[in-house]
Design a protein around this motif. Structure first.
Motif, PDB file in Angstrom:
ATOM      1  N   GLY A   1      13.325  -5.706   5.657  1.00  0.00           N
ATOM      2  CA  GLY A   1      12.537  -6.332   6.020  1.00  0.00           C
ATOM      3  C   GLY A   1      11.333  -7.591   6.613  1.00  0.00           C
ATOM      4  N   PRO A   2      10.673  -7.776   7.865  1.00  0.00           N
ATOM      5  CA  PRO A   2       9.533  -8.287   8.086  1.00  0.00           C
ATOM      6  C   PRO A   2       8.403  -7.754   7.369  1.00  0.00           C
ATOM      7  CG  PRO A   2      10.028  -6.926   9.417  1.00  0.00           C
ATOM      8  CD  PRO A   2      10.946  -6.424   8.783  1.00  0.00           C
ATOM      9  N   ILE A   3       7.960  -6.620   6.668  1.00  0.00           N
ATOM     10  CA  ILE A   3       7.031  -6.235   5.405  1.00  0.00           C
ATOM     11  C   ILE A   3       7.497  -5.867   4.109  1.00  0.00           C
ATOM     12  CG2 ILE A   3       6.124  -5.506   7.307  1.00  0.00           C
ATOM     13  CD1 ILE A   3       6.484  -2.471   6.442  1.00  0.00           C
ATOM     14  N   LYS A   4       6.628  -6.204   3.952  1.00  0.00           N
ATOM     15  CA  LYS A   4       6.325  -5.575   1.629  1.00  0.00           C
ATOM     16  C   LYS A   4       5.792  -4.288   1.386  1.00  0.00           C
ATOM     17  CE  LYS A   4       6.282 -10.236   1.356  1.00  0.00           C
ATOM     18  NZ  LYS A   4       5.355 -11.165   0.906  1.00  0.00           N
ATOM     19  N   VAL A   5       6.133  -3.619   1.302  1.00  0.00           N
ATOM     20  CA  VAL A   5       4.659  -2.958   0.592  1.00  0.00           C
ATOM     21  C   VAL A   5       4.594  -2.197  -0.472  1.00  0.00           C
ATOM     22  CG1 VAL A   5       4.280   0.027   1.180  1.00  0.00           C
ATOM     23  CG2 VAL A   5       5.945  -1.736   3.090  1.00  0.00           C
TER      24      VAL A   5
ATOM     25  N   LEU B   1      -1.222 -11.890  10.069  1.00  0.00           N
ATOM     26  CA  LEU B   1       0.277 -11.873  10.055  1.00  0.00           C
ATOM     27  C   LEU B   1      -0.518 -12.284   8.782  1.00  0.00           C
ATOM     28  CD1 LEU B   1       2.978 -12.613  12.485  1.00  0.00           C
ATOM     29  CD2 LEU B   1       1.704 -10.271  11.479  1.00  0.00           C
ATOM     30  N   THR B   2      -1.254 -12.910   8.068  1.00  0.00           N
ATOM     31  CA  THR B   2      -1.964 -13.268   6.685  1.00  0.00           C
ATOM     32  C   THR B   2      -2.467 -12.440   6.017  1.00  0.00           C
ATOM     33  OG1 THR B   2      -3.380 -14.794   7.872  1.00  0.00           O
ATOM     34  CG2 THR B   2      -1.556 -15.884   7.559  1.00  0.00           C
ATOM     35  N   GLU B   3      -3.326 -11.242   7.029  1.00  0.00           N
ATOM     36  CA  GLU B   3      -4.138 -10.755   6.484  1.00  0.00           C
ATOM     37  C   GLU B   3      -3.097  -9.306   5.272  1.00  0.00           C
ATOM     38  OE1 GLU B   3      -7.971  -9.611   7.813  1.00  0.00           O
ATOM     39  OE2 GLU B   3      -7.777 -11.725   8.755  1.00  0.00           O
ATOM     40  N   THR B   4      -3.738  -8.779   4.126  1.00  0.00           N
ATOM     41  CA  THR B   4      -2.825  -7.379   4.152  1.00  0.00           C
ATOM     42  C   THR B   4      -3.643  -6.176   5.188  1.00  0.00           C
ATOM     43  OG1 THR B   4      -2.283  -8.025   1.861  1.00  0.00           O
ATOM     44  CG2 THR B   4      -2.766  -6.222   1.960  1.00  0.00           C
ATOM     45  N   LEU B   5      -2.899  -5.211   5.124  1.00  0.00           N
ATOM     46  CA  LEU B   5      -2.907  -3.953   5.572  1.00  0.00           C
ATOM     47  C   LEU B   5      -3.173  -2.951   4.768  1.00  0.00           C
ATOM     48  CD1 LEU B   5      -0.179  -3.943   8.864  1.00  0.00           C
ATOM     49  CD2 LEU B   5      -2.985  -4.907   8.430  1.00  0.00           C
ATOM     50  N   VAL B   6      -4.406  -2.909   5.232  1.00  0.00           N
ATOM     51  CA  VAL B   6      -4.223  -1.254   4.039  1.00  0.00           C
ATOM     52  C   VAL B   6      -4.762   0.142   4.544  1.00  0.00           C
ATOM     53  CG1 VAL B   6      -5.884  -0.376   2.373  1.00  0.00           C
ATOM     54  CG2 VAL B   6      -5.564  -2.550   2.125  1.00  0.00           C
ATOM     55  N   ILE B   7      -3.116   0.534   4.289  1.00  0.00           N
ATOM     56  CA  ILE B   7      -3.600   2.019   4.682  1.00  0.00           C
ATOM     57  C   ILE B   7      -3.812   3.420   3.436  1.00  0.00           C
ATOM     58  CG2 ILE B   7      -2.233   3.755   6.125  1.00  0.00           C
ATOM     59  CD1 ILE B   7      -0.473   1.412   6.846  1.00  0.00           C
ATOM     60  N   GLU B   8      -4.702   4.382   3.814  1.00  0.00           N
ATOM     61  CA  GLU B   8      -4.261   5.278   3.344  1.00  0.00           C
ATOM     62  C   GLU B   8      -3.512   6.286   3.135  1.00  0.00           C
ATOM     63  OE1 GLU B   8      -7.914   7.864   1.834  1.00  0.00           O
ATOM     64  OE2 GLU B   8      -8.909   6.150   2.103  1.00  0.00           O
ATOM     65  N   VAL B   9      -2.726   7.234   2.194  1.00  0.00           N
ATOM     66  CA  VAL B   9      -2.311   8.116   2.449  1.00  0.00           C
ATOM     67  C   VAL B   9      -2.747   9.656   1.777  1.00  0.00           C
ATOM     68  CG1 VAL B   9       0.310   8.667   2.138  1.00  0.00           C
ATOM     69  CG2 VAL B   9      -0.097   6.148   3.174  1.00  0.00           C
TER      70      VAL B   9
ATOM     71  N   PHE C   1       3.246  -9.092   5.496  1.00  0.00           N
ATOM     72  CA  PHE C   1       3.734  -9.458   6.297  1.00  0.00           C
ATOM     73  C   PHE C   1       5.240 -10.402   5.552  1.00  0.00           C
ATOM     74  CE2 PHE C   1       2.017  -7.535   8.809  1.00  0.00           C
ATOM     75  CZ  PHE C   1       2.524  -6.624   9.898  1.00  0.00           C
ATOM     76  N   THR C   2       5.954 -10.942   5.538  1.00  0.00           N
ATOM     77  CA  THR C   2       7.303 -11.884   4.186  1.00  0.00           C
ATOM     78  C   THR C   2       6.219 -13.044   5.393  1.00  0.00           C
ATOM     79  OG1 THR C   2       8.966 -11.654   6.231  1.00  0.00           O
ATOM     80  CG2 THR C   2       9.435  -9.931   4.453  1.00  0.00           C
ATOM     81  N   ASP C   3       6.618 -14.403   3.990  1.00  0.00           N
ATOM     82  CA  ASP C   3       6.459 -15.732   4.624  1.00  0.00           C
ATOM     83  C   ASP C   3       7.509 -16.358   5.703  1.00  0.00           C
ATOM     84  OD1 ASP C   3       4.898 -15.717   3.876  1.00  0.00           O
ATOM     85  OD2 ASP C   3       6.540 -16.538   1.200  1.00  0.00           O
ATOM     86  N   ASP C   4       8.338 -15.571   5.941  1.00  0.00           N
ATOM     87  CA  ASP C   4       9.456 -15.562   7.077  1.00  0.00           C
ATOM     88  C   ASP C   4       9.030 -15.292   8.584  1.00  0.00           C
ATOM     89  OD1 ASP C   4      11.344 -16.822   5.800  1.00  0.00           O
ATOM     90  OD2 ASP C   4      12.908 -15.448   5.234  1.00  0.00           O
ATOM     91  N   PHE C   5       9.349 -13.792   8.270  1.00  0.00           N
ATOM     92  CA  PHE C   5       8.360 -12.991   9.610  1.00  0.00           C
ATOM     93  C   PHE C   5       6.576 -14.205  10.433  1.00  0.00           C
ATOM     94  CE2 PHE C   5       5.735  -9.778  12.203  1.00  0.00           C
ATOM     95  CZ  PHE C   5       7.070  -9.255  12.753  1.00  0.00           C
ATOM     96  N   LYS C   6       6.289 -14.263   9.031  1.00  0.00           N
ATOM     97  CA  LYS C   6       4.963 -14.996   9.330  1.00  0.00           C
ATOM     98  C   LYS C   6       5.301 -16.176  10.359  1.00  0.00           C
ATOM     99  CE  LYS C   6       3.313 -14.399   5.970  1.00  0.00           C
ATOM    100  NZ  LYS C   6       2.088 -14.444   4.453  1.00  0.00           N
TER     101      LYS C   6
END
Length: 107
Positions: free
Chosen positions: A5-9, A86-94, A26-31
């Motif tokens: 999909g459009p994201i890499k985790v 979209l060029t930044e990494t989203l950081v989510i704490e779980v 986000f993937t390059d294609d998505f961006k």
């Protein structure tokens, strides 16, 4: 289980008492896509995640897919509005859950 999909985790391993961090890019294609196409792609990805869950996954796979689906549902309106850089990494704490290895769930 892998759903493209459009994201890499990525998962950052926790300390023994700490929580996990998910790093979402986000993937390059998505961006490179326009805002309307990004919204359409993201909605299609959410639909694919939902279909995978309805398809009777093994419990460990289902937990990982459900986690990503929940995160993406929260991101969707912001993606569609163009509010997320979209060029930044989203950081989510779980929160760490006993007996669950998040790294295994997302592989």
């Amino acid at each position: 289980m892998e759903i493209n999909g459009p994201i890499k985790v990525g998962v950052v391993e926790p300390t023994p008492q700490g929580n996990y961090e998910l790093h979402i890019d986000f993937t390059d294609d998505f961006k490179a896509a326009g805002l309307a196409a990004q919204g359409e792609t993201f909605r299609a990805y959410l639909a694919e995640l939902g279909a995978a869950l309805a398809g009777g996954l093994e419990e460990r796979d289902a937990q990982g897919v459900m986690l990503i689906q929940q995160i993406c549902e929260q991101l969707q309106p912001h993606v569609e509005a163009g509010d997320i850089p979209l060029t930044e990494t989203l950081v989510i704490e779980v929160q760490r859950t006993p007996g669950v290895n998040l790294t295994d769930l997302l592989r």
